[in-house]
Design a protein around this motif. Sequence first.
Motif, mmCIF file in Angstrom:
data_model
loop_
_atom_site.group_PDB
_atom_site.id
_atom_site.type_symbol
_atom_site.label_atom_id
_atom_site.label_comp_id
_atom_site.label_asym_id
_atom_site.label_seq_id
_atom_site.Cartn_x
_atom_site.Cartn_y
_atom_site.Cartn_z
ATOM 1 N N ASP A 18 55.704 -56.516 -27.492
ATOM 2 C CA ASP A 18 55.893 -56.152 -28.870
ATOM 3 C C ASP A 18 54.331 -56.228 -29.406
ATOM 4 O OD1 ASP A 18 56.900 -55.073 -31.178
ATOM 5 O OD2 ASP A 18 57.405 -56.797 -31.827
ATOM 6 N N LYS A 229 60.544 -54.681 -25.897
ATOM 7 C CA LYS A 229 61.649 -55.618 -25.959
ATOM 8 C C LYS A 229 62.959 -54.629 -26.442
ATOM 9 C CE LYS A 229 60.477 -57.653 -30.510
ATOM 10 N NZ LYS A 229 60.308 -59.054 -31.182
ATOM 11 N N SER A 230 64.188 -55.253 -26.311
ATOM 12 C CA SER A 230 65.191 -54.552 -26.559
ATOM 13 C C SER A 230 65.452 -54.418 -27.824
ATOM 14 C CB SER A 230 66.606 -55.146 -26.132
ATOM 15 O OG SER A 230 66.734 -56.488 -26.342
ATOM 16 N N GLU A 231 65.113 -55.133 -28.980
ATOM 17 C CA GLU A 231 65.046 -55.097 -30.143
ATOM 18 C C GLU A 231 64.316 -53.731 -30.799
ATOM 19 O OE1 GLU A 231 66.284 -59.178 -29.165
ATOM 20 O OE2 GLU A 231 64.514 -57.562 -28.829
ATOM 21 N N ARG A 232 63.300 -53.384 -30.075
ATOM 22 C CA ARG A 232 62.653 -52.311 -30.580
ATOM 23 C C ARG A 232 62.813 -50.869 -30.170
ATOM 24 N NH1 ARG A 232 59.675 -53.654 -34.683
ATOM 25 N NH2 ARG A 232 57.814 -52.004 -34.090
ATOM 26 N N HIS A 235 63.636 -48.451 -32.868
ATOM 27 C CA HIS A 235 62.459 -48.226 -33.780
ATOM 28 C C HIS A 235 61.670 -47.136 -32.868
ATOM 29 C CE1 HIS A 235 58.981 -48.612 -36.385
ATOM 30 N NE2 HIS A 235 58.580 -48.715 -35.316
ATOM 31 N N ASP A 400 71.410 -49.768 -35.579
ATOM 32 C CA ASP A 400 71.111 -51.348 -35.077
ATOM 33 C C ASP A 400 71.829 -52.223 -35.521
ATOM 34 O OD1 ASP A 400 68.964 -50.391 -33.298
ATOM 35 O OD2 ASP A 400 67.602 -50.617 -34.721
ATOM 36 N N ARG A 401 73.008 -51.522 -36.569
ATOM 37 C CA ARG A 401 73.705 -52.634 -37.091
ATOM 38 C C ARG A 401 75.113 -52.353 -36.927
ATOM 39 N NH1 ARG A 401 71.714 -53.569 -43.502
ATOM 40 N NH2 ARG A 401 69.512 -54.164 -42.989
ATOM 41 N N LEU A 521 74.008 -51.354 -27.816
ATOM 42 C CA LEU A 521 73.374 -52.246 -28.596
ATOM 43 C C LEU A 521 73.440 -53.461 -28.321
ATOM 44 C CD1 LEU A 521 71.704 -52.482 -31.337
ATOM 45 C CD2 LEU A 521 73.881 -52.732 -32.513
ATOM 46 N N HIS A 522 72.084 -54.374 -28.182
ATOM 47 C CA HIS A 522 71.966 -55.718 -27.859
ATOM 48 C C HIS A 522 72.434 -55.982 -26.230
ATOM 49 C CE1 HIS A 522 71.767 -56.491 -31.993
ATOM 50 N NE2 HIS A 522 73.062 -56.541 -32.248
ATOM 51 N N ALA A 547 75.117 -59.484 -32.738
ATOM 52 C CA ALA A 547 73.702 -59.595 -32.313
ATOM 53 C C ALA A 547 73.477 -60.843 -31.479
ATOM 54 C CB ALA A 547 72.922 -59.751 -33.621
#
Length: 588
Positions: A18, A229-232, A235, A400-401, A521-522, A547
């Motif tokens: 990242d 990374k997975s969180e991106r 995005h 993402d939520r 997700l996650h 999360a």
Amino acid sequence: MDTPDDSYDEIMAQAGNDGKFQRRYNLLFNFGAICFASMSYMSIILALNKPPHNCFVPGMEQYNITDANLWKNLTLPRETDNRGQLGYSKCQMYNITEQHLQRHYSEWSFASNDIIDCAYGYEYDRTYYDRTPITEYDWICDKGFRETNIFIYNRLGELFGTVIFGHLGDTLGRRPVFYLSILIITVGRLVSMFTAAYYVVFCIAAVVGSLTAHSIFQAPLIIAMEISKSERRGHISMMQCIGWTTGLCILPMVFWATKDWFWALLIVTMPIVLFMFIPSYTIESPRWLATRGNYREAMVQFRKIATINGIRELAFDERVLEKRLANHRTDKVYGLASLFNGWRMAKNTMLVILCWTVCSVTYFTLVLLSSRMDGNPFLNFMYQGLIEVPAAFAGQRAADRLGRRATNAMALCCATVVCLVLVLIVRDPANEMAATVLTTFVKFCISITFFGVNLQSIEIYPTCLRQTGMAVGTIAATIFGIVGPYVVHLGTEYDVRYPFLVMGLSSAVGILAALFLPETLHQSLPNTIEEAQKFGKNQRFWSLPKAPQVTRKADSKTDKRHDGSDAKPDESIRLTVPVEGEEAVGRK
């Protein structure tokens, strides 16, 4: 789904997952390149726009008539349009003979058997276009299907290209496919610019230009996903959506400024070639190289990424990489057939296909409709492009939520309801503004769904089949999407309600497909076919994704334990990740 020691994500994190490289790569390729690729890809739609037209009937000068509407009223029969309104015929005229011309026009009278096809050519409304292939070569009336057929041929080109280049992306590599995609779409568009006078050659060039319509978007997106990374991931997908939308907004402005399809195509086609000459960032996916057993080249790519991210030395070399990722290597892949390896992969593949089909048919039907609606075709096109910007942000936040599955299902549900409302109101000219607003809202909903389905298609397939998995969805979408141009033709020539009825029914089917896809997700990206076969196995249907829980136990350098001793660097953080609905697993 992996142990910490063997996880590719852990290795990628050591090279920087990242950092500056990822941010610059996304800006260059998932925004910049996609912006120009979308313009080149969608330019054929505006180039083949059909302006309003009528038969050209000579004689106005003989009678000193300056009012065009008066002359149309004298020489053109009336017919009902696609809204049920009475207007001038587009393809027929009254048979005006020498006997008529010898008398004053006030004495003319015509019967139904005096109506003939246009005998002296056509008049075009040149308010927005000075020149298109349609106005140059009269692809209207008895040749009206030429435009529609070109869109069909384009879809067939996308179909064959997606099969070929989707498979090549997983066998030859993401980077070579990206290069080939740029070359092929550029050559196809340039050849079509010089061959409009030869319809068959023009169609072949249009097909060639559409062969890589999907792979040019998939290759940089997959590379970015596999080095981040997975969180991106949400995005990154949003970045590509914004790049796509930016191109869709610039494209009609170029056509409006030039009013000439030839120069507009040239302007929007050439810039994409520049992205082949950025060697520092046009990398191959190290994850893909590792699964192919090419650890030496994978290390080259890791070093490129680490250098730009400010990491001078890596804590692993080729030998360590091979030892730690040996269980991720996949040697036998059988193309599309591998996507149906086991019940769970086959089910997920079928659901992805259905979701892609619904999204594609609805999206491209709306795009074709936007340039054929009343008013300024360029502004209509741009408005439907602009709505994708808030759709991308809303899709990213919701995905993402709430998760990918709930986001897709809710967006498709809204699209279904609005399409049914449009079926009831769209024929009334008094409701034109309301119909435009509601149509734009449908585009908003479908853009959100496109965002989510695109993301899920990447996340449920293993590395060795990721581009093939994305390709199979677009293949099915292209096959069924062939009916889209004909649906638009029915709407523009016969009844304006037909497209909205088709889109509403298909969106209703898409709701069920979206609900039964596994939540991604996650979840870690699966690396092997075995992992993909288990993906989603223990997920609960009535649940939202949770999360990961990050617990900071001690700072790696300065924090102390309770007994006063220093905390070790690798014990400073523990990450608790829920995996597939089972009990949480501790990860460093």
